[in-house]
Design a protein around this motif. Structure first.
Motif, mmCIF file in Angstrom:
data_model
loop_
_atom_site.group_PDB
_atom_site.id
_atom_site.type_symbol
_atom_site.label_atom_id
_atom_site.label_comp_id
_atom_site.label_asym_id
_atom_site.label_seq_id
_atom_site.Cartn_x
_atom_site.Cartn_y
_atom_site.Cartn_z
ATOM 1 N N ALA A 200 0.832 -1.215 0.000
ATOM 2 C CA ALA A 200 0.000 0.000 0.000
ATOM 3 C C ALA A 200 0.861 1.258 0.000
ATOM 4 C CB ALA A 200 -0.926 -0.006 1.208
ATOM 5 N N PHE A 201 1.952 1.240 0.781
ATOM 6 C CA PHE A 201 2.842 2.397 0.881
ATOM 7 C C PHE A 201 4.282 1.921 0.719
ATOM 8 C CE2 PHE A 201 -0.809 3.030 3.749
ATOM 9 C CZ PHE A 201 -1.443 4.072 3.077
ATOM 10 N N LYS A 202 5.062 2.675 -0.029
ATOM 11 C CA LYS A 202 6.444 2.256 -0.310
ATOM 12 C C LYS A 202 7.428 3.040 0.545
ATOM 13 C CE LYS A 202 9.682 1.638 -4.157
ATOM 14 N NZ LYS A 202 10.094 0.294 -3.775
ATOM 15 N N PHE A 203 8.280 2.318 1.270
ATOM 16 C CA PHE A 203 9.357 2.933 2.045
ATOM 17 C C PHE A 203 10.688 2.478 1.451
ATOM 18 C CE2 PHE A 203 5.849 2.363 5.149
ATOM 19 C CZ PHE A 203 5.601 3.703 5.416
ATOM 20 N N THR A 204 11.576 3.429 1.267
ATOM 21 C CA THR A 204 12.868 3.120 0.643
ATOM 22 C C THR A 204 13.759 2.318 1.588
ATOM 23 O OG1 THR A 204 12.710 5.215 -0.548
ATOM 24 C CG2 THR A 204 14.864 4.133 -0.534
ATOM 25 N N LYS A 205 14.375 1.270 1.038
ATOM 26 C CA LYS A 205 15.328 0.477 1.824
ATOM 27 C C LYS A 205 16.650 1.227 1.889
ATOM 28 C CE LYS A 205 13.539 -3.977 0.180
ATOM 29 N NZ LYS A 205 13.875 -5.144 -0.656
ATOM 30 N N PRO A 206 17.280 1.268 3.070
ATOM 31 C CA PRO A 206 18.575 1.950 3.180
ATOM 32 C C PRO A 206 19.653 1.218 2.380
ATOM 33 C CG PRO A 206 18.050 0.782 5.202
ATOM 34 C CD PRO A 206 16.833 0.698 4.346
ATOM 35 N N LYS A 207 20.550 1.986 1.783
ATOM 36 C CA LYS A 207 21.648 1.395 1.007
ATOM 37 C C LYS A 207 22.890 1.308 1.901
ATOM 38 C CE LYS A 207 20.147 2.812 -3.614
ATOM 39 N NZ LYS A 207 18.781 3.159 -3.235
ATOM 40 N N LEU A 218 15.081 4.255 7.975
ATOM 41 C CA LEU A 218 13.711 3.776 7.742
ATOM 42 C C LEU A 218 12.766 4.379 8.771
ATOM 43 C CD1 LEU A 218 11.636 1.904 6.375
ATOM 44 C CD2 LEU A 218 12.378 0.093 7.951
ATOM 45 N N LYS A 219 13.198 4.402 10.018
ATOM 46 C CA LYS A 219 12.385 4.981 11.095
ATOM 47 C C LYS A 219 12.078 6.454 10.806
ATOM 48 C CE LYS A 219 14.581 6.756 14.277
ATOM 49 N NZ LYS A 219 15.633 6.991 15.287
ATOM 50 N N THR A 220 13.107 7.193 10.346
ATOM 51 C CA THR A 220 12.935 8.612 10.017
ATOM 52 C C THR A 220 11.986 8.792 8.836
ATOM 53 O OG1 THR A 220 15.190 9.028 10.794
ATOM 54 C CG2 THR A 220 14.168 10.752 9.471
ATOM 55 N N LEU A 223 8.481 8.344 10.028
ATOM 56 C CA LEU A 223 8.054 9.523 10.788
ATOM 57 C C LEU A 223 7.631 10.663 9.864
ATOM 58 C CD1 LEU A 223 7.810 11.148 13.454
ATOM 59 C CD2 LEU A 223 10.240 11.719 13.215
ATOM 60 N N TYR A 224 8.468 10.970 8.874
ATOM 61 C CA TYR A 224 8.155 12.058 7.935
ATOM 62 C C TYR A 224 6.908 11.738 7.109
ATOM 63 C CZ TYR A 224 12.721 14.187 8.950
ATOM 64 O OH TYR A 224 13.798 14.777 9.566
ATOM 65 N N PHE A 225 6.774 10.474 6.722
ATOM 66 C CA PHE A 225 5.607 10.048 5.940
ATOM 67 C C PHE A 225 4.317 10.263 6.733
ATOM 68 C CE2 PHE A 225 2.612 6.480 5.279
ATOM 69 C CZ PHE A 225 2.220 6.742 3.980
ATOM 70 N N ILE A 226 4.321 9.853 8.003
ATOM 71 C CA ILE A 226 3.134 9.987 8.853
ATOM 72 C C ILE A 226 2.824 11.468 9.114
ATOM 73 C CG2 ILE A 226 2.164 9.519 11.147
ATOM 74 C CD1 ILE A 226 2.259 7.071 9.265
ATOM 75 N N GLN A 227 3.876 12.256 9.362
ATOM 76 C CA GLN A 227 3.670 13.692 9.594
ATOM 77 C C GLN A 227 3.040 14.357 8.370
ATOM 78 O OE1 GLN A 227 7.617 15.023 10.673
ATOM 79 N NE2 GLN A 227 7.233 14.795 12.873
ATOM 80 N N ARG A 228 3.545 14.002 7.192
ATOM 81 C CA ARG A 228 3.047 14.587 5.933
ATOM 82 C C ARG A 228 1.584 14.199 5.675
ATOM 83 N NH1 ARG A 228 6.705 12.538 2.935
ATOM 84 N NH2 ARG A 228 5.494 10.872 1.962
ATOM 85 N N ILE A 244 -0.492 0.424 6.801
ATOM 86 C CA ILE A 244 0.802 1.020 7.200
ATOM 87 C C ILE A 244 1.667 -0.049 7.861
ATOM 88 C CG2 ILE A 244 1.959 2.751 8.629
ATOM 89 C CD1 ILE A 244 -0.689 4.413 8.471
ATOM 90 N N CYS A 245 1.077 -0.809 8.782
ATOM 91 C CA CYS A 245 1.822 -1.876 9.472
ATOM 92 C C CYS A 245 2.322 -2.926 8.483
ATOM 93 C CB CYS A 245 0.943 -2.538 10.534
ATOM 94 S SG CYS A 245 0.651 -1.502 11.995
ATOM 95 N N ALA A 246 1.469 -3.294 7.535
ATOM 96 C CA ALA A 246 1.849 -4.295 6.530
ATOM 97 C C ALA A 246 2.998 -3.784 5.668
ATOM 98 C CB ALA A 246 0.645 -4.645 5.657
ATOM 99 N N SER A 247 2.964 -2.499 5.331
ATOM 100 C CA SER A 247 4.009 -1.901 4.483
ATOM 101 C C SER A 247 5.331 -1.791 5.238
ATOM 102 C CB SER A 247 3.558 -0.521 4.001
ATOM 103 O OG SER A 247 2.361 -0.629 3.242
ATOM 104 N N ILE A 248 5.256 -1.434 6.518
ATOM 105 C CA ILE A 248 6.473 -1.363 7.348
ATOM 106 C C ILE A 248 7.091 -2.756 7.476
ATOM 107 C CG2 ILE A 248 7.330 -0.992 9.709
ATOM 108 C CD1 ILE A 248 5.261 1.309 9.941
ATOM 109 N N GLN A 249 6.254 -3.736 7.794
ATOM 110 C CA GLN A 249 6.762 -5.104 7.960
ATOM 111 C C GLN A 249 7.355 -5.635 6.647
ATOM 112 O OE1 GLN A 249 5.968 -7.726 10.859
ATOM 113 N NE2 GLN A 249 4.897 -9.275 9.657
ATOM 114 N N TYR A 250 6.700 -5.365 5.545
ATOM 115 C CA TYR A 250 7.174 -5.808 4.222
ATOM 116 C C TYR A 250 8.570 -5.244 3.934
ATOM 117 C CZ TYR A 250 7.224 -6.382 -0.890
ATOM 118 O OH TYR A 250 7.566 -6.706 -2.184
#
Length: 340
Positions: A200-207, A218-220, A223-228, A244-250
């Motif tokens: 549902a939501f894409k979070f970038t994996k750290p390189k 990822l945590k940051t 945070l910015y995504f939720i604030q926005r 959101i939980c499913a996307s974080i876990q994924y």
């Protein structure tokens, strides 16, 4: 000739759980854990409160472990305890108690590395558990640690990669705090992830180069995504919590599996064992099973009770060290940053 029964008392006090276990050889007779619920009020473990609770819990916990095992303290052959890593105040309680009891009983004292214990928990005798053959790769994931370890023998371990900042358990708990979930948040995120859409939501994996991990970015990003999003829609989290939980876990699982895949490629070892509290996560277990079929891996997952901090895993290391005659000096001291 009948094999002698060796009785080991294991004591674990590295963080916020006071635990004592009795093993007869490699078989667990008792495994008692006293949890400290007070930390949930603060959204994380408070070291000072943890050490005080250990002082209150350790005598009754050890007493109960001996009673459940059906033996007396006079039958013990050795006492194994967590030397580190962990919270210094908590470690000192277990270390001091173990020293005093071993000295009083005139039996050997055995110090144990907490991270080695998570890995060697796989060698606790259990009909339902398959033991990994040497060499194997261990993925140790908890609230304080994230490591990939090459295990060539019981005490021949090499850390191939580890987190350079937050541990994976911290990533779950801090993400949960952002979402307004209670502590610890990992189990709740895991539960809700099953009900949501992981894409549902894409979070970038750290390189991060090589086999090291990073979770602070990822945590940051979360945070910015939720604030926005909540700026646009104050009810965004409430309306989309499962997704959101499913996307974080994924995303977290993707980071772990990518590194494991690289470790297998670099070492040629396809036997994978997991350990640590976060290994209880159903999504991570499912991901391992999927890759077992896809890549020909063989995965080893311990019983739930041996994944979180517990004294049975300290006891099995104590037993293995006892067989080698690897005992500690009574001058041994706790070490908060003990390395494998």
């Amino acid at each position: 000739m009948k094999k002698e029964n060796i009785y080991i008392l294991g004591i674990e006090s590295s963080c916020d759980d006071t635990s004592a276990a009795v093993l007869c050889n490699n078989t667990v007779l008792s495994n008692v854990v006293a949890n400290q619920d007070i930390h949930s009020e603060y959204g994380g473990v408070v070291p000072e409160l943890a050490s005080r609770a250990h002082q209150q819990n350790i005598v009754p916990v050890v007493d109960l472990a001996l009673k459940k095992a059906g033996i007396t303290k006079g039958q013990l052959h050795a006492i194994a305890f967590t030397r580190g890593p962990g919270l210094m105040g908590s470690l000192l309680v277990g270390t001091s108690f173990a020293k005093s009891l071993a000295f009083g009983l005139k039996i050997p004292l055995i110090d144990v590395n907490h991270m080695q214990a998570h890995i060697l928990a796989h060698f606790i005798k259990d009909k339902q558990q398959e033991v990994p053959p040497f060499p194997f790769l261990a993925l140790t994931i908890s609230g304080g640690h994230t490591q990939i370890v090459k295990v060539s023998n019981y005490f021949d371990m090499e850390v191939l990669g580890e987190t350079i900042d937050d541990a994976v358990g911290e990533a779950y708990d801090k993400s949960g705090k952002i979402l307004g979930l209670g502590y610890p948040a990992g189990p709740e995120i895991d539960r809700r992830a099953k009900l949501g859409n992981p894409k549902a939501f894409k979070f970038t994996k750290p390189k991060v180069a090589g086999l090291d991990f990073s979770f602070s970015g990822l945590k940051t990003a979360i945070l910015y995504f939720i604030q926005r999003e909540t700026k646009e829609n104050p009810d965004f989290v409430k309306e989309n919590l499962n997704d959101i939980c499913a996307s974080i876990q994924y995303t977290i699982i993707g980071i772990l599996m990518d590194k494991l895949k690289l470790a297998v490629k670099q070492t040629g070892i396809k036997h994978i064992a997991i350990g640590g509290g976060v290994s209880a996560n159903s999504g991570i277990r499912e991901a391992l099973k999927t890759r077992e079929q896809k890549f020909g891996w063989k995965t080893y997952i311990p019983k739930f009770e041996f994944t979180t901090d517990n004294a049975a895993m300290i006891g099995i290391v104590g037993y293995l060290k006892y067989l080698e005659g690897d005992f500690s000096d009574f001058n041994v001291i706790a070490s908060a940053r003990l390395k494998i």
